[in-house]
Each structure stands twice: as C-alpha cells, then as structure tokens.
Design a protein around this motif. Structure first.
Motif, short mmCIF file in Angstrom:
data_model
loop_
_atom_site.label_atom_id
_atom_site.label_comp_id
_atom_site.label_asym_id
_atom_site.label_seq_id
_atom_site.Cartn_x
_atom_site.Cartn_y
_atom_site.Cartn_z
N LEU A 456 0.83 -1.21 0.00
CA LEU A 456 0.00 0.00 0.00
C LEU A 456 0.86 1.26 0.00
CD1 LEU A 456 -2.83 1.31 0.29
CD2 LEU A 456 -2.53 1.15 2.77
N ALA A 457 1.90 1.26 0.83
CA ALA A 457 2.79 2.43 0.89
C ALA A 457 3.49 2.66 -0.44
CB ALA A 457 3.81 2.24 2.01
N LEU A 458 3.97 1.59 -1.05
CA LEU A 458 4.69 1.72 -2.32
C LEU A 458 3.76 2.20 -3.43
CD1 LEU A 458 7.32 1.26 -3.89
CD2 LEU A 458 6.60 -1.10 -4.25
N ALA A 459 2.55 1.67 -3.48
CA ALA A 459 1.61 2.08 -4.53
C ALA A 459 1.22 3.55 -4.38
CB ALA A 459 0.37 1.20 -4.49
N LEU A 460 0.87 3.96 -3.17
CA LEU A 460 0.46 5.35 -2.96
C LEU A 460 1.64 6.30 -3.15
CD1 LEU A 460 -1.93 4.98 0.12
CD2 LEU A 460 -2.50 5.14 -2.30
N GLY A 461 2.83 5.89 -2.73
CA GLY A 461 4.00 6.73 -2.92
C GLY A 461 4.38 6.87 -4.38
N THR A 462 4.27 5.78 -5.14
CA THR A 462 4.62 5.82 -6.56
C THR A 462 3.64 6.70 -7.35
OG1 THR A 462 5.57 3.59 -6.40
CG2 THR A 462 5.04 4.41 -8.59
N VAL A 463 2.36 6.59 -7.02
CA VAL A 463 1.35 7.34 -7.76
C VAL A 463 1.37 8.82 -7.38
CG1 VAL A 463 -1.13 7.62 -8.10
CG2 VAL A 463 -0.12 5.34 -8.10
N SER A 464 1.44 9.10 -6.06
CA SER A 464 1.35 10.49 -5.60
C SER A 464 2.70 11.19 -5.56
CB SER A 464 0.71 10.54 -4.22
OG SER A 464 1.57 9.95 -3.25
N ARG A 465 3.79 10.41 -5.45
CA ARG A 465 5.16 10.95 -5.37
C ARG A 465 5.34 11.83 -4.15
NH1 ARG A 465 6.50 13.78 -10.84
NH2 ARG A 465 8.64 13.28 -10.27
N PHE A 470 0.13 8.34 1.79
CA PHE A 470 0.11 7.10 2.56
C PHE A 470 -0.19 7.38 4.03
CE2 PHE A 470 2.49 4.22 5.37
CZ PHE A 470 1.78 3.05 5.15
N GLN A 471 0.42 8.40 4.59
CA GLN A 471 0.17 8.72 5.99
C GLN A 471 -1.29 9.10 6.21
OE1 GLN A 471 3.05 11.81 6.58
NE2 GLN A 471 4.79 10.42 6.45
N ALA A 472 -1.88 9.82 5.26
CA ALA A 472 -3.27 10.23 5.40
C ALA A 472 -4.22 9.05 5.25
CB ALA A 472 -3.62 11.30 4.37
N VAL A 473 -3.84 8.02 4.48
CA VAL A 473 -4.70 6.86 4.28
C VAL A 473 -4.48 5.82 5.37
CG1 VAL A 473 -5.14 4.90 2.75
CG2 VAL A 473 -4.92 7.20 1.79
N TYR A 474 -3.23 5.55 5.70
CA TYR A 474 -2.94 4.43 6.60
C TYR A 474 -3.34 4.71 8.04
CZ TYR A 474 -0.52 0.73 9.09
OH TYR A 474 -0.23 -0.32 9.91
N LEU A 475 -3.11 5.93 8.51
CA LEU A 475 -3.41 6.21 9.92
C LEU A 475 -4.89 6.07 10.25
CD1 LEU A 475 -0.94 9.17 10.57
CD2 LEU A 475 -0.81 6.86 11.50
N ALA A 512 -2.42 -7.17 -1.79
CA ALA A 512 -1.04 -6.70 -1.73
C ALA A 512 -0.34 -6.93 -3.07
CB ALA A 512 -0.30 -7.40 -0.60
N LEU A 513 -0.53 -8.09 -3.67
CA LEU A 513 0.10 -8.37 -4.96
C LEU A 513 -0.47 -7.48 -6.06
CD1 LEU A 513 0.35 -12.27 -4.82
CD2 LEU A 513 2.13 -10.58 -4.34
N ALA A 514 -1.78 -7.18 -5.97
CA ALA A 514 -2.37 -6.28 -6.95
C ALA A 514 -1.78 -4.87 -6.83
CB ALA A 514 -3.89 -6.24 -6.77
N LEU A 515 -1.60 -4.41 -5.61
CA LEU A 515 -0.98 -3.10 -5.40
C LEU A 515 0.46 -3.09 -5.88
CD1 LEU A 515 -2.37 -2.28 -1.84
CD2 LEU A 515 -2.96 -1.11 -3.97
N LEU A 516 1.17 -4.21 -5.65
CA LEU A 516 2.54 -4.30 -6.15
C LEU A 516 2.56 -4.25 -7.67
CD1 LEU A 516 5.56 -4.77 -5.70
CD2 LEU A 516 5.10 -7.23 -5.65
#
Length: 539
Positions: A456-465, A470-475, A512-516
């Motif tokens: 999840l962190a990698l997908a959101l970080g890659t898309v949003s840069r 990620f912090q706003a979604v995960y927390l 998780a694999l789909a997000l990857l």
C-alpha cells in the motif's frame, strides 16, 4: 498587505491546477452525500439516540458542516501542507529572496492560500448539501441562511485553524516531515473523541435535546461519526440553532489564535536568503571548531592537521548511501539489501530501542493482548519509514538516473521486499507469541498484513510521489482496526483466539500483490517517460 495577497493568489492558482485538487473536490462531494443518508438507511453520521433531524435546510447544513469539519481537520491538513517546502526546493524561494517581501507578509499569504483552498472545499460541500436536501425529499423549502450558517460559524473557523497548524508545523524543523503528519493525526483523534467545544456542537446538541423533550431518546446521547444502526432512525423537527454572543466570541478567538500561530514563524524565517543561511552556517562551524579545539583534536605542533582534499559529490548525490559494486552472485538479494539500507537510513538508535520494546512486550502479553494491542502498536511505529517507499527517487533527485537502469520492475520489487522485511522485523514479537500459542489463523493474518502494508505504501508513494498520501490513508485505516472494526482488519487484530479473521488472509495477500503490480506498472511508465525525454549535455 498587497504582497501577502499576491503570494496567496499565486499559491492558490498553482494548487488548483494540480490533479490532487480535483480529487479532493470529488472527495468533498462524496462526503456531502454520506452526510445525508437515505431515510431508510442503517448508516448515520449524526444522531441523538434513535433520532435524527428531518432533512430541512437547517439540519442538512448542520450535519454536512460537522462532517466537513472532521474531514477538513484531517484530510485538509494533508492537502494544504507543503507550500514552504515546495518554494524552498524550487526556484520560487530564490526569487522571493531577491524581493523586498517581508517574512510576515509571506506567511500571511501562505495562510490565506491554505484558507482559500479549504474554503473552496467548504463551498462545494455547501452546494452538495443543498442538492442532498432536495434529493432526499423530506423538505423542499430552501432557506440559504439556515443552510450556510453552520459552514460559516462551525466549519470555517476550524478550517482556518487547520491551515494555520499545517503552516506552523512546516516551519518547525522537528515537525516539518513525516513526524508532523503523525503528530497531527493524534491531535485530530483527541479532537474527535473529546472536542465538542472546538467543533461547536455543544450548543446545537442542546437545542436538539430541547426539541426532543418529552420523547424517549435513550439517554439523549449525541453521536457524530459514520456508525451502523440496527433500524433506520426516526426523524424529528429541528428549527436550527442560533449562536449566542459567547459562542461567536469563542469562534473569533479560535481564528485569532490560529492566525497568531501561523505568523509566529516569521520571527525566525530567513526568506530563503542564502546570505543569511551562510551566516548561520558560519556561526555553527565556528562553534564546532571551538568545541573540537577544546577537546584537544589539534596535532602535536599545535596546528590543525592538513585539510582533506578529494572529489566533491554532486548535490543530488550527497547523503545517499553508496552500495559497493560487486560482480558475480545473485543481484536481487544485494539489491534488496541496498534498498533496506536506504529505507532505514538516518533512523535514530532511540527509535530502534522503542521498536524493540514494543516487540518484546508481546512476549509477556497474556491472552489476545499480543495481537489486539501490541501488533497494532508495532505496525504504526514505522509509518514514517513506510511512507518513504516509492518517493525516495524523486526526493533525492535521482529519478532520471534510475530511469536509465534496466529492469525497473526488479528494482520496484526489491523496494517492496525491503518494506516487507522492515514490517516483519517490527512485528517479530507478536509473531513469536502467535507461534507459541499455536495460532495458525493469526500467523496467516500476520503474514498477509506484512505483505499488504508496504505494498500500500509503495503504490500510494509511486502514484502520488509524496509521503503524505500514505500517511493520510494508513493512519485512519489503522485507527479503525484499533477500534475493533473487523470489516477493515488487514492484520487479524480483531479476531477471537483460535478463530479466523473476517477478511481472509488470502484476500489481503492478493490485494497486496495487486498493489505491487500497480506499482510496477506505474514505475515502468515513469521509466519509459524519462528515457524518452532527450537529455541535454553541458560541457
């Protein structure tokens, strides 16, 4: 004042051109829809016991404004954060340093820009509230004053406070990064749990109880939040609330305090002036030199040793860990090891000590404490490190360099594997407790969660840069799990001992694999775009 207004307009125009602003407005429309559920719905945003107000202009405006206050205080904070950092990283800061713009005017303009962004979201929500009143059909009598009053006296002051807090945290060295985002989330939690005074709901709740006098309201508890009810709520007539002088004075005081906090950094702000920055650097260097001289670090002749002469790394490469070149063997394990070193670079030993203490607590926890309490704590501790996934190439200015590397998918997978390794190490204590207790279902949920969080962190970080998404979604997602909602439990923290989690671990692992896969696709697209742009060579 004209300088502050110019800064505000320029910053606001820059923000509204970004795709994230459109996404935020669409989210505001969705929030307005959720704030006014269908009359027969089993979900509620605002209720007093088994009752809700009839969908008049007063009630719809009040319910939507309260929902907007909660949403803007969290999501709006992450949306408006970062203007000073962007100016400092880009060319705007150098241009401002050459102008006579005062630091006070600069921060006033940035605050005004934050308020304009948040106020535009409130405007969209107000229009959505009007549409929802007509759509639900309980009252077609539109009273604009009653509809807009809660937005002006409840939501707008809190929006000003949110914009000021985002600006103040960005100006504080210890809170301008991911730590500030995490701190604000817990401040928001305090506001949600016990901040009716800050939200201004106490006055309106009192008037609603007066309207329900003589009816069985089962204690008359005022509830604000997205909750499930066994049967649809019963409506009652509520004519709205009239704020008194004390209430309005309190809202004015909130705005004044927020403005003062937002302008406070002007006392130490350097206006991106390199001369002032160099002066501060010289003072620090001189103090360090005197300190080392006092420690006896001079050579035997009483003079300092010869200065080291060598190659100076380019600015974009300074601070990046360098992996020694090797030949032979397997490349992927070395790549993963390098990504792990990059991911945890700069972490304080005290941070590791805290992580170890949390993990060891699981070994002495009794019953389901290892999964219900310790595991959520262990898997919120590294949220700032997780948010680095997918963003470090842009942060360190090496996107073009990595875009020329063959097999970008392998590098993305290695970055995800580094996040999985960090997640597994932090959750090692709860895992040992699960193995000790023979909790096969818990082990499966633990493994799925260890795969899902970094994906999840990698997908959101890659898309949003950016780290903030990620912090706003995960927390909030983590907070929902901690509060015992099994529908979103991705780590198995809410399951009963010996029982499987409501969400099958296979489903979490598949997600998780789909997000990857999304991260690999997005990373490959970026690499192809970078490689297709011709580079200029300067001699």
């Amino acid at each position: 004042m004209s300088g502050a207004w110019g800064v505000a307009l320029a910053d606001f125009r820059d923000r509204v051109r970004r795709p994230a602003y459109l996404v935020t407005l669409l989210a505001a429309v969705g929030l307005g829809y959720l704030a006014v559920p269908d009359t027969g719905s089993h979900w509620a945003i605002l209720q007093i016991g088994p009752f809700r107000g009839r969908y008049t202009s007063a009630y719809v405006g009040f319910a939507t404004a309260l929902a907007a206050s909660l949403w803007l205080a969290l999501g709006g904070f992450y949306v408006v954060r970062g203007p000073v950092t962007r100016d400092e990283a880009g060319s705007v800061g150098r241009l401002l340093a050459a102008t006579p713009l005062r630091a006070l005017a600069y921060f006033a303009g940035k605050l005004l820009s934050n308020v304009l962004v948040l106020a535009s979201m409130l405007g969209v929500l107000a229009v959505t509230a009007l549409a929802m009143q007509l759509l639900r059909g309980e009252s077609y009598a539109v009273r604009p004053g009653e509809l807009l009053l809660p937005f002006v006296v409840i939501a707008l002051p809190l929006a000003v406070a949110t914009g000021a807090a985002a600006l103040l945290m960005e100006a504080l060295p210890g809170l301008r990064g991911g730590l500030g985002n995490v701190v604000w989330f817990f401040v928001w939690m305090v506001l949600v749990l016990g901040g009716q005074g800050a939200l201004g709901t106490d006055v309106a709740a009192g008037s609603m109880r007066e309207a329900l006098r003589g009816r069985d309201v089962e204690g008359g508890e005022f509830s604000l939040g997205f909750t499930y009810v066994e049967k649809p709520l019963t409506s009652f007539d509520w004519g709205g609330f009239t704020p008194d002088a004390a209430f309005l004075l309190g809202r004015a005081a909130l705005i004044a305090g927020a403005v003062a906090c937002a302008l406070l950094p002007a006392l130490w702000f350097t206006r991106f002036d390199p001369a002032r920055a160099r002066a501060r650097a010289r003072v620090k260097a001189k103090a360090k030199e005197e300190e080392s001289a006092g420690d006896g670090t001079r050579d035997g002749a009483g003079e300092r040793g010869p200065a080291r002469v060598g190659w100076a790394a380019p600015a974009s490469a300074v601070g990046l860990p360098v992996t020694p070149a090797r030949t032979g063997g397997f490349a992927l394990p070395r790549l993963v090891a390098g990504e792990v070193r990059v991911l945890v670079r700069g972490v304080s030993p005290w941070w590791w000590a805290g992580a170890a203490l949390i993990s060891l607590t699981a070994l002495v926890a009794t019953g389901s404490g290892a999964t219900r309490v310790v595991l959520p704590m262990a898997w919120v501790w590294p949220v700032v490190l997780w948010s680095r996934l997918g963003t470090q190439a842009r942060e360190h200015g090496v996107e073009a360099l990595l875009g020329a590397v063959p097999r970008p998918a392998r590098r993305v997978c290695a970055e995800w594997a580094a996040g999985v390794a960090l997640t597994a190490v932090l959750g090692l204590g709860p895992l040992v407790a699960l193995v000790r207790d023979g909790e096969g279902h818990g082990i499966a949920s633990w493994a799925a969660g260890a795969l899902f969080i970094p994906a999840l962190a990698l997908a959101l970080g890659t898309v949003s840069r950016t780290h903030r998404l990620f912090q706003a979604v995960y927390l909030p997602l983590w907070y929902v799990v901690v509060n015992g909602m099994p529908l979103l439990d991705y780590m198995g923290a809410t399951r009963a001992p010996g029982e499987p989690a409501l969400i099958p671990p296979a489903l979490v692992a598949g997600l998780a694999l789909a997000l990857l896969g999304c991260s690999v696709g997005a990373g490959g697209a970026v690499a192809r775009r970078r490689s297709s742009v011709p580079s200029a060579v300067t001699v």
